[in-house]
Scaffold this motif. Structure first.
Motif, PDB file in Angstrom:
ATOM      1  N   ILE A 134      49.701  46.566  47.149  1.00  0.00           N
ATOM      2  CA  ILE A 134      48.663  45.971  48.019  1.00  0.00           C
ATOM      3  C   ILE A 134      47.296  46.028  47.330  1.00  0.00           C
ATOM      4  O   ILE A 134      46.549  45.061  47.309  1.00  0.00           O
ATOM      5  N   LEU A 135      47.036  47.166  46.699  1.00  0.00           N
ATOM      6  CA  LEU A 135      45.774  47.334  45.981  1.00  0.00           C
ATOM      7  C   LEU A 135      45.664  46.278  44.877  1.00  0.00           C
ATOM      8  O   LEU A 135      44.633  45.602  44.731  1.00  0.00           O
ATOM      9  N   PHE A 136      46.774  46.109  44.197  1.00  0.00           N
ATOM     10  CA  PHE A 136      46.795  45.148  43.105  1.00  0.00           C
ATOM     11  C   PHE A 136      46.553  43.734  43.634  1.00  0.00           C
ATOM     12  O   PHE A 136      45.824  42.939  43.071  1.00  0.00           O
ATOM     13  N   PHE A 137      47.132  43.463  44.773  1.00  0.00           N
ATOM     14  CA  PHE A 137      46.982  42.156  45.403  1.00  0.00           C
ATOM     15  C   PHE A 137      45.522  41.894  45.782  1.00  0.00           C
ATOM     16  O   PHE A 137      45.005  40.787  45.583  1.00  0.00           O
ATOM     17  N   GLN A 138      44.864  42.935  46.283  1.00  0.00           N
ATOM     18  CA  GLN A 138      43.452  42.795  46.656  1.00  0.00           C
ATOM     19  C   GLN A 138      42.611  42.457  45.422  1.00  0.00           C
ATOM     20  O   GLN A 138      41.734  41.599  45.474  1.00  0.00           O
ATOM     21  N   ILE A 139      42.906  43.128  44.344  1.00  0.00           N
ATOM     22  CA  ILE A 139      42.172  42.876  43.089  1.00  0.00           C
ATOM     23  C   ILE A 139      42.359  41.429  42.676  1.00  0.00           C
ATOM     24  O   ILE A 139      41.422  40.727  42.324  1.00  0.00           O
ATOM     25  N   ILE A 140      43.615  40.955  42.783  1.00  0.00           N
ATOM     26  CA  ILE A 140      43.926  39.584  42.378  1.00  0.00           C
ATOM     27  C   ILE A 140      43.133  38.600  43.223  1.00  0.00           C
ATOM     28  O   ILE A 140      42.618  37.597  42.732  1.00  0.00           O
ATOM     29  N   LYS A 141      43.003  38.925  44.521  1.00  0.00           N
ATOM     30  CA  LYS A 141      42.259  38.019  45.421  1.00  0.00           C
ATOM     31  C   LYS A 141      40.788  37.916  44.979  1.00  0.00           C
ATOM     32  O   LYS A 141      40.207  36.838  44.903  1.00  0.00           O
ATOM     33  N   ILE A 142      40.218  39.082  44.646  1.00  0.00           N
ATOM     34  CA  ILE A 142      38.802  39.103  44.220  1.00  0.00           C
ATOM     35  C   ILE A 142      38.650  38.314  42.925  1.00  0.00           C
ATOM     36  O   ILE A 142      37.756  37.487  42.772  1.00  0.00           O
ATOM     37  N   MET A 143      39.597  38.565  42.022  1.00  0.00           N
ATOM     38  CA  MET A 143      39.548  37.899  40.720  1.00  0.00           C
ATOM     39  C   MET A 143      39.646  36.391  40.871  1.00  0.00           C
ATOM     40  O   MET A 143      38.927  35.624  40.229  1.00  0.00           O
ATOM     41  N   SER A 144      40.572  35.973  41.751  1.00  0.00           N
ATOM     42  CA  SER A 144      40.761  34.535  41.944  1.00  0.00           C
ATOM     43  C   SER A 144      39.487  33.917  42.531  1.00  0.00           C
ATOM     44  O   SER A 144      39.073  32.826  42.124  1.00  0.00           O
ATOM     45  N   GLY A 145      38.863  34.643  43.518  1.00  0.00           N
ATOM     46  CA  GLY A 145      37.615  34.154  44.129  1.00  0.00           C
ATOM     47  C   GLY A 145      36.531  34.011  43.063  1.00  0.00           C
ATOM     48  O   GLY A 145      35.831  32.982  42.994  1.00  0.00           O
TER      49      GLY A 145
END
Lengths: 118, 469
Positions: free
Chosen positions: B7-18
């Motif tokens: 989940i943590l990794f997923f959150q990072i990916i979301k920020i990165m994509s944004g």
């Protein structure tokens, strides 16, 4: 009524002598006295290590089985035994039904029956 | 733990994509309005471009790591998204509890079903074992019936008592696997007793052990019961009984009577099994049927013996003798053998009867019959041909050999001293000898010839032998 043919031969195993009795045909109340005479003669001559070869035996009745039971105590009492070899499936079934596979030692071939005496 | 990490990794990916989208917008604006922006911001714009490129490269590396390394598979990724969304949707605690309760009930149901399945599987195993045992039992019953059929055929094919008793003994031992067995039959004239007539797996009992009294309490009990009795079961009741004790001493485990018209006619005494096992009710029933078949065959054999033998001398009667003579002649014709016929008559027998009476005369006849049995072979046929006349049929025997036998009989009778009313008495016989085929082709021919020779011997002065020329 069937007939029974009997032949016998002596084989040596070291200093021991084993008698092989080949029975062919039908062993029932009618023919049992023939085999009884042969077994009686062998026991009389102090031959207590016996192999009964059933290879050519087609039929055995309860009376035929009774003959072996009648002798086994006597033979084992003298330190010998009676080994059965080459039992056909129908003969083996009779042994199993009557529980004789628990009384007699049964072997697939003469060699194993022979070795058991050593 | 793994889930949290994902989940943590997923959150990072979301920020990165944004971030990536934001800077892509910057690049688009920068390219579209490059000259205007340069005019406004001058050299600072290049610094901003450098920062944007660096961030883009950093994002690119991170995205590569996300897709290239299997920290989270795409399937897990979507699963995480679904869960996250669910959580984010904020399901009420009640629904979660209901769902948990539902899951628990399903789990309980599954556990219950698993237990039931285990029970069913155990029952199936037990039933299949029972079916196997039943099959073995039915196989045995079929074999028992087959054996009884075989035995009945065997017993009906003979009238020889020894063959009957041997068939009974061998079948009993073979079918039950017993160490020994004895056949008893009723014997006697006025004082009947059960007498051991044949045995297997042991010697035939001798002396007093050979007979059982039919008047004893134990034998009476057997008659009343009318079926097989296991001795150990009733030992307390009959331990003092002589017959019971005799049977126990002989190693008997089970005795089966053959009862006819409330009288014991025969019995089968069975020793212990080789395996040491006890007799089952089915086995006792089988042996009862075997004993009945055997006992009946022995009765028939006894009646047949009575029909063909003379009651006084126990020799064959004339009718049976002629039947056997005809059979022997047929056989001799086939194999070209000779048959010798001997006729014997007691000298002066009428005088003995007149002087001492018929009962005393009968004693002489019995004595002569015993001499004839003793003086002939087992293959010879000996008969009481008439009142004081006897005949001997000797298969495969010529006249010369027949004469030797006749001479032996003559001398044996001559040497014997009979005791009549406490008085010693000497008796002689006259003998005629003929043979097949030299003196005739039929039994009547050779009997006539032997009879003529007998009268010649009488005429020559008695106590003599005349052989046909």
């Amino acid at each position: 009524m069937g007939t029974l043919d009997i032949t016998k031969e002596d084989k040596s195993l070291g200093d021991k002598e084993v008698s092989v009795v080949h029975i062919a045909g039908s062993l029932d109340a009618h023919t049992a006295p023939q085999l009884d005479e042969i077994l009686s003669e062998l026991v009389h001559n102090k031959k207590f290590m016996l192999i009964i070869d059933f290879k050519q035996l087609e039929y055995i009745s309860s009376a035929g089985m009774g003959l072996f039971v009648g002798w086994i105590d006597n033979i084992r009492g003298q330190g010998g035994d009676m080994h059965m070899v080459h039992l056909k499936p129908n003969i083996m079934k009779v042994f199993q039904i009557l529980g004789f596979n628990r009384i007699f030692k049964i072997f697939e071939n003469e060699k194993d029956a022979f070795q058991e005496f050593s | 733990m793994k889930l949290k990490k994902n989940i943590l990794f997923f959150q990072i990916i979301k920020i990165m994509s944004g971030t990536l989208l934001l800077f892509m917008g910057y690049v688009a604006v920068r390219l579209m309005y490059s000259s205007e922006l340069t005019k406004i911001f001058g050299g600072i714009l290049w610094v901003a471009d450098g920062i944007v490129v660096t961030i883009l490269l950093f994002n690119g590396v991170l995205l590569y790591l996300f897709f290239a390394r299997p920290f989270v598979s795409l399937f897990d990724y979507f699963d995480i998204v679904r869960r996250e969304n669910t959580n984010n949707m904020g399901l009420p605690a009640e629904s979660k509890n209901l769902f948990q309760a539902f899951c628990n009930s399903i789990q309980q149901e599954m556990d219950k079903n698993r237990l039931e399945l285990q029970t069913y599987s155990q029952q199936v195993a037990l039933r299949s074992s029972l079916i196997r045992e039943l099959k073995q039992e039915y196989d045995k019953k079929v074999y028992d019936l087959f054996t009884l059929f075989d035995v009945a055929r065997e017993l009906n094919s003979t009238l020889v008592e020894k063959k009957i008793s041997q068939t009974m003994l061998l079948t009993c031992m073979g079918q039950m696997g017993v160490r020994s067995a004895i056949v008893y039959r009723i014997e006697g004239y006025i004082d009947f007793k059960l007498e051991a007539c044949d045995a297997r797996g042991m010697d035939l009992p001798k002396g007093s052990a050979k007979t059982l009294s039919i008047g004893g309490a134990f034998i009476k009990h057997l008659v009343t019961v009318g079926k097989g009795v296991i001795l150990d079961v009733i030992k307390d009741q009959f331990n003092d009984d002589d017959d019971f004790q005799k049977l126990k001493d002989l190693g008997t485990s089970l005795i089966i009577p053959f009862v006819d018209s409330k009288e014991i006619k025969a019995a089968l005494a069975v020793g212990p099994k080789v395996t040491g096992e006890a007799f089952t009710p089915n086995q006792v029933e089988f042996l009862s049927i075997l004993t009945n078949l055997g006992g009946l065959a022995m009765e028939n054999a006894k009646l047949y013996t009575m029909a063909i033998t003379d009651g006084l001398t126990r020799l064959y009667i004339q009718r049976y003798f002629i039947l056997r003579a005809d059979e022997e002649i047929k056989r001799s014709k086939r194999y070209s053998h000779q048959i010798c016929m001997i006729m014997i008559d007691v000298d002066n027998f009428k005088k003995i009867n007149d002087t001492y009476g018929h009962l005393e005369g009968n004693k002489i006849l019995k004595g002569i019959a015993a001499i004839l049995i003793h003086g002939t072979r087992e293959t010879d046929v000996t008969a009481r041909y008439g009142g004081e006349e006897f005949a001997i049929l000797m298969p495969m025997t010529d006249k010369q050999s027949g004469y030797i036998v006749a001479d032996r009989i003559l001398k044996m009778v001559e040497k014997t001293t009979f005791t009549i009313r406490n008085t010693p008495l000497k008796v002689t016989v006259s003998i005629g000898v003929s043979s097949y085929p030299l003196d005739g082709e039929t039994s009547t021919d050779i009997l006539d010839c032997a009879d003529k020779m007998l009268y010649k011997a009488k005429a020559s002065g008695k106590n003599a032998i005349v052989v046909s020329p």
